[in-house]
Design a protein around this motif. Structure first.
Motif, PDB file in Angstrom:
ATOM      1  N   GLU A 149       0.829  -1.214   0.000  1.00  0.00           N
ATOM      2  CA  GLU A 149       0.000   0.000   0.000  1.00  0.00           C
ATOM      3  C   GLU A 149       0.859   1.259   0.000  1.00  0.00           C
ATOM      4  OE1 GLU A 149      -2.511  -0.421   3.438  1.00  0.00           O
ATOM      5  OE2 GLU A 149      -3.942  -1.725   2.381  1.00  0.00           O
ATOM      6  N   ARG A 150       2.107   1.114   0.468  1.00  0.00           N
ATOM      7  CA  ARG A 150       3.019   2.263   0.496  1.00  0.00           C
ATOM      8  C   ARG A 150       4.010   2.223  -0.658  1.00  0.00           C
ATOM      9  NH1 ARG A 150       0.794   1.032   4.739  1.00  0.00           N
ATOM     10  NH2 ARG A 150       0.238   2.491   6.396  1.00  0.00           N
ATOM     11  N   ASP A 151       3.707   1.399  -1.668  1.00  0.00           N
ATOM     12  CA  ASP A 151       4.520   1.321  -2.901  1.00  0.00           C
ATOM     13  C   ASP A 151       5.938   0.802  -2.697  1.00  0.00           C
ATOM     14  OD1 ASP A 151       2.441   2.193  -4.567  1.00  0.00           O
ATOM     15  OD2 ASP A 151       2.826   4.280  -3.995  1.00  0.00           O
ATOM     16  N   PHE A 152       6.166   0.024  -1.646  1.00  0.00           N
ATOM     17  CA  PHE A 152       7.461  -0.636  -1.488  1.00  0.00           C
ATOM     18  C   PHE A 152       7.529  -1.784  -2.496  1.00  0.00           C
ATOM     19  CE2 PHE A 152       9.458   0.532   2.759  1.00  0.00           C
ATOM     20  CZ  PHE A 152       8.663   1.639   2.983  1.00  0.00           C
ATOM     21  N   VAL A 153       8.724  -2.016  -3.042  1.00  0.00           N
ATOM     22  CA  VAL A 153       8.925  -3.124  -3.984  1.00  0.00           C
ATOM     23  C   VAL A 153       9.427  -4.349  -3.209  1.00  0.00           C
ATOM     24  CG1 VAL A 153      10.293  -3.917  -5.959  1.00  0.00           C
ATOM     25  CG2 VAL A 153       9.374  -1.581  -5.920  1.00  0.00           C
ATOM     26  N   TYR A 154       8.761  -5.471  -3.417  1.00  0.00           N
ATOM     27  CA  TYR A 154       9.144  -6.724  -2.754  1.00  0.00           C
ATOM     28  C   TYR A 154      10.303  -7.347  -3.519  1.00  0.00           C
ATOM     29  CZ  TYR A 154       8.430 -11.583  -1.015  1.00  0.00           C
ATOM     30  OH  TYR A 154       8.576 -12.837  -0.480  1.00  0.00           O
ATOM     31  N   VAL A 155      11.445  -7.463  -2.872  1.00  0.00           N
ATOM     32  CA  VAL A 155      12.643  -8.006  -3.527  1.00  0.00           C
ATOM     33  C   VAL A 155      12.952  -9.394  -2.967  1.00  0.00           C
ATOM     34  CG1 VAL A 155      15.100  -7.653  -3.960  1.00  0.00           C
ATOM     35  CG2 VAL A 155      13.582  -5.672  -3.790  1.00  0.00           C
ATOM     36  N   HIS A 156      13.168 -10.340  -3.873  1.00  0.00           N
ATOM     37  CA  HIS A 156      13.540 -11.693  -3.450  1.00  0.00           C
ATOM     38  C   HIS A 156      15.049 -11.804  -3.402  1.00  0.00           C
ATOM     39  CE1 HIS A 156       9.439 -12.216  -5.084  1.00  0.00           C
ATOM     40  NE2 HIS A 156       9.322 -12.954  -4.009  1.00  0.00           N
ATOM     41  N   THR A 157      15.583 -11.761  -2.207  1.00  0.00           N
ATOM     42  CA  THR A 157      17.036 -11.841  -2.051  1.00  0.00           C
ATOM     43  C   THR A 157      17.442 -13.318  -1.983  1.00  0.00           C
ATOM     44  OG1 THR A 157      16.641 -11.502   0.296  1.00  0.00           O
ATOM     45  CG2 THR A 157      17.270  -9.580  -0.979  1.00  0.00           C
ATOM     46  N   PRO A 158      18.690 -13.611  -2.326  1.00  0.00           N
ATOM     47  CA  PRO A 158      19.087 -15.023  -2.442  1.00  0.00           C
ATOM     48  C   PRO A 158      19.165 -15.745  -1.099  1.00  0.00           C
ATOM     49  CG  PRO A 158      20.976 -13.585  -2.747  1.00  0.00           C
ATOM     50  CD  PRO A 158      19.779 -12.688  -2.666  1.00  0.00           C
ATOM     51  N   ILE A 159      18.976 -17.034  -1.154  1.00  0.00           N
ATOM     52  CA  ILE A 159      19.072 -17.873   0.046  1.00  0.00           C
ATOM     53  C   ILE A 159      20.489 -18.418   0.196  1.00  0.00           C
ATOM     54  CG2 ILE A 159      18.275 -20.072   1.001  1.00  0.00           C
ATOM     55  CD1 ILE A 159      15.477 -19.252   0.098  1.00  0.00           C
ATOM     56  N   ILE A 160      21.119 -18.733  -0.925  1.00  0.00           N
ATOM     57  CA  ILE A 160      22.521 -19.145  -0.874  1.00  0.00           C
ATOM     58  C   ILE A 160      23.364 -17.910  -1.141  1.00  0.00           C
ATOM     59  CG2 ILE A 160      24.312 -20.598  -1.891  1.00  0.00           C
ATOM     60  CD1 ILE A 160      22.115 -22.493  -2.809  1.00  0.00           C
ATOM     61  N   THR A 161      24.337 -17.656  -0.307  1.00  0.00           N
ATOM     62  CA  THR A 161      25.153 -16.454  -0.488  1.00  0.00           C
ATOM     63  C   THR A 161      26.610 -16.734  -0.110  1.00  0.00           C
ATOM     64  OG1 THR A 161      25.660 -14.571   0.965  1.00  0.00           O
ATOM     65  CG2 THR A 161      23.634 -15.710   1.380  1.00  0.00           C
ATOM     66  N   GLY A 162      27.467 -15.797  -0.479  1.00  0.00           N
ATOM     67  CA  GLY A 162      28.874 -15.950  -0.126  1.00  0.00           C
ATOM     68  C   GLY A 162      29.266 -15.051   1.023  1.00  0.00           C
ATOM     69  N   SER A 163      28.273 -14.330   1.609  1.00  0.00           N
ATOM     70  CA  SER A 163      28.671 -13.351   2.629  1.00  0.00           C
ATOM     71  C   SER A 163      27.991 -13.599   3.968  1.00  0.00           C
ATOM     72  CB  SER A 163      28.345 -11.935   2.133  1.00  0.00           C
ATOM     73  OG  SER A 163      26.951 -11.771   2.044  1.00  0.00           O
ATOM     74  N   ASP A 164      28.550 -12.989   4.981  1.00  0.00           N
ATOM     75  CA  ASP A 164      27.998 -13.050   6.336  1.00  0.00           C
ATOM     76  C   ASP A 164      27.593 -11.636   6.706  1.00  0.00           C
ATOM     77  OD1 ASP A 164      27.351 -13.394   8.970  1.00  0.00           O
ATOM     78  OD2 ASP A 164      29.396 -13.813   9.648  1.00  0.00           O
ATOM     79  N   ALA A 165      26.345 -11.269   6.349  1.00  0.00           N
ATOM     80  CA  ALA A 165      25.913  -9.877   6.488  1.00  0.00           C
ATOM     81  C   ALA A 165      26.089  -9.355   7.913  1.00  0.00           C
ATOM     82  CB  ALA A 165      24.452  -9.740   6.066  1.00  0.00           C
TER      83      ALA A 165
END
Ligand code: 4AD
Ligand code: MG
Length: 461
Positions: A149-165
């Motif tokens: 409703e607030r026009d945010f875009v839903y982004v599918h971020t990866p499940i397998i990654t090379g980083s430790d955020a």
């Protein structure tokens, strides 16, 4: 088949009519010439009473039908103004789709949550878990609705990654190497060149870093997906696999971030109170007395605010009450978080501006050079449900912080690019979905708000 939900929703339309329903037997009691079945079809929190008599050709079979059996029932819906429930079905035909033996693990008596955890494939058939998992589904929907409703875009971020955020080293490694025969390099290290991705990879601990790249393109985005942490904490609030919602907003600072978080929590509460009144009443009566009043109050009042430094001042004065004594610089434990939100503020409270050394590398350094623009939202009964921050958007400061922490700059090239190409202030947070479900239902254990929980030494089903 007509659903029980539809019968409750539009009952005038069906009273006096012949209808067909399908569902599972909750109880069955019979006398010589007639009987009553309580049927649940999963579509609504109320059950439906079925009255049947010996005119049924299979009366003897139905009279013996066990709890848990699946039936299809045809009959007339009759109003029952004197009874607890507004109507019942007088059956003209009952078909047994699937019988259930008498050793069906769910009987009419109340089972403990511990016992039900041992049959996680059957527990969604109980009242408690019908309520939990419908509300869980509604909360997920409310969260999407809030952001869309607030026009945010839903982004599918990866499940397998090379980083430790988060930089906490709590990752589940992902590999196709044969652990019984690991290829080694000449100097005796694991040869990841042989691995599927040609380098070490892990399940994501947070979608934030990837999410930030999309915020620098769309302004406002959110992620909503599974997250994995190999935290060795066996508590009622930690799962190895949980879901997280991570909005990221550009041209925004920590204040904007907290406003967004507060509005989101209030929106979800209102949505669930409005759309699951039967389930919420059930929680209020059987799980957590006072839940409804508390949530109503939270939805209609301001959250508290306190800096970490002020919080420590409060806590130090009460150190005699804690197992773990606090001082400036230490991380808050659940006992301290709960003390602040339950005893001091008595409502949800944002704690802000934590020491940089106990927070992740990406948080914006404050002018004091000691604290970062971080916020945690603490709520009564649970402690932290949200962790967020304004991000360090200054290239040089970020590089300096990464060097201090010994992070490999090459792994974060993409992340540093965001500070090189049109950097702007931005912020975001992560809401732990299961903790949010616990907060809204009053359920006390994370294992009881996720369909198939994964915790230390437990990965059943
Ligand atoms: O505070 P955390 O670690 O923050 C982040 O991951 C940031 N990247 C969020 C961001 O700024 N985009 O985790 C966020 C929330 C916590 O507040 C908690 O509710 C939940 O995720 N959480 C867990 N829930 C269940 N089990 C666990 N092991 C959890 N670890 C974190
Ligand atoms: Mg946190």
């Amino acid at each position: 088949l007509i659903t029980i939900r539809e019968l409750y929703r539009n009952k005038e339309q069906y009273i006096g009519k012949k209808i067909t329903v399908g569902g599972w037997v909750r109880s069955n009691r019979d006398s010589k010439t007639f009987g009553f079945i309580v049927l649940n079809d999963g579509t609504f929190f109320e059950t439906l009473q079925i009255v049947y008599g010996d005119k049924l050709s299979n009366f003897a079979e139905i009279a013996k039908i066990n709890v848990g059996s699946a039936l299809i029932i045809e009959g007339e819906l009759v109003a029952t103004p004197e009874a607890k429930q507004p109507f019942e079905i007088q059956a003209t035909d009952i078909q047994v789709e699937g019988n259930s033996p008498s050793e069906y693990p769910l009987q009419k008596k109340r089972h403990t949550l511990e016992y039900l955890r041992s049959i996680s494939h059957l527990r969604p058939r109980t009242n408690t878990f019908q309520a939990v998992f419908r509300v869980r589904s509604l909360i997920a929907y409310a969260i999407h609705k809030f952001f869309q409703e607030r026009d945010f875009v839903y982004v599918h971020t990866p499940i397998i990654t090379g980083s430790d955020a988060e930089g906490a080293g709590e990752m589940f490694q992902v590999t196709t190497l044969d652990l019984n025969n690991v290829p080694l390099t000449e100097d005796g290290k694991v040869d990841y060149a042989e691995d599927f991705f040609g380098k070490p990879t892990n399940l994501t601990v947070s979608g934030q870093l990837n999410g930030e790249t999309y915020a620098m393109a769309f302004r406002n985005i959110y992620t909503f997906g599974p997250t994995f942490r190999a935290e060795n904490s066996n508590t009622t609030r930690h799962a190895a696999e949980f879901w997280m919602i991570e909005p990221e907003i550009a041209f925004a600072d920590l204040k904007d971030d907290m406003v967004l978080a507060e509005n989101m929590i209030k929106y979800i509460i209102r949505y669930v109170l409005e759309n699951a009144p039967e389930e919420m009443n059930f929680f209020n009566s059987f799980i957590d007395k006072g839940l409804l009043e508390r949530l109503e109050h939270v939805a209609n009042s301001e959250f508290g605010h306190v800096t970490y430094t002020e919080a420590i001042d409060i806590l130090v004065k009460n150190n005699d009450k804690f197992d773990y004594k606090v001082s400036w610089g230490c991380d808050l434990q659940t006992e301290h978080e709960r003390y602040l939100t339950e005893e001091v503020f008595k409502k949800p409270v944002f704690v802000t501006d934590y020491p940089k050394d106990i927070k992740a590398f990406y948080m914006k350094l404050n002018e004091d050079n000691k604290t970062v623009a971080a916020m945690d939202l603490l709520v009564p009964g649970i402690g932290e449900i949200i962790g967020g921050s304004q991000r360090e958007d200054d290239y040089d400061k970020l590089v300096q912080r990464m060097e201090e922490l010994g992070l490999d700059k090459e792994d974060y090239d993409f992340y540093l690019d965001l500070r090189k190409f049109g950097s702007t202030r931005h912020a975001g947070f992560g809401l732990g979905f299961e903790r949010c479900v616990m907060y809204l239902t009053g359920m006390g254990n994370i294992r009881d708000v996720i369909p198939f929980p994964r915790t230390v030494n437990n990965c059943e089903l």
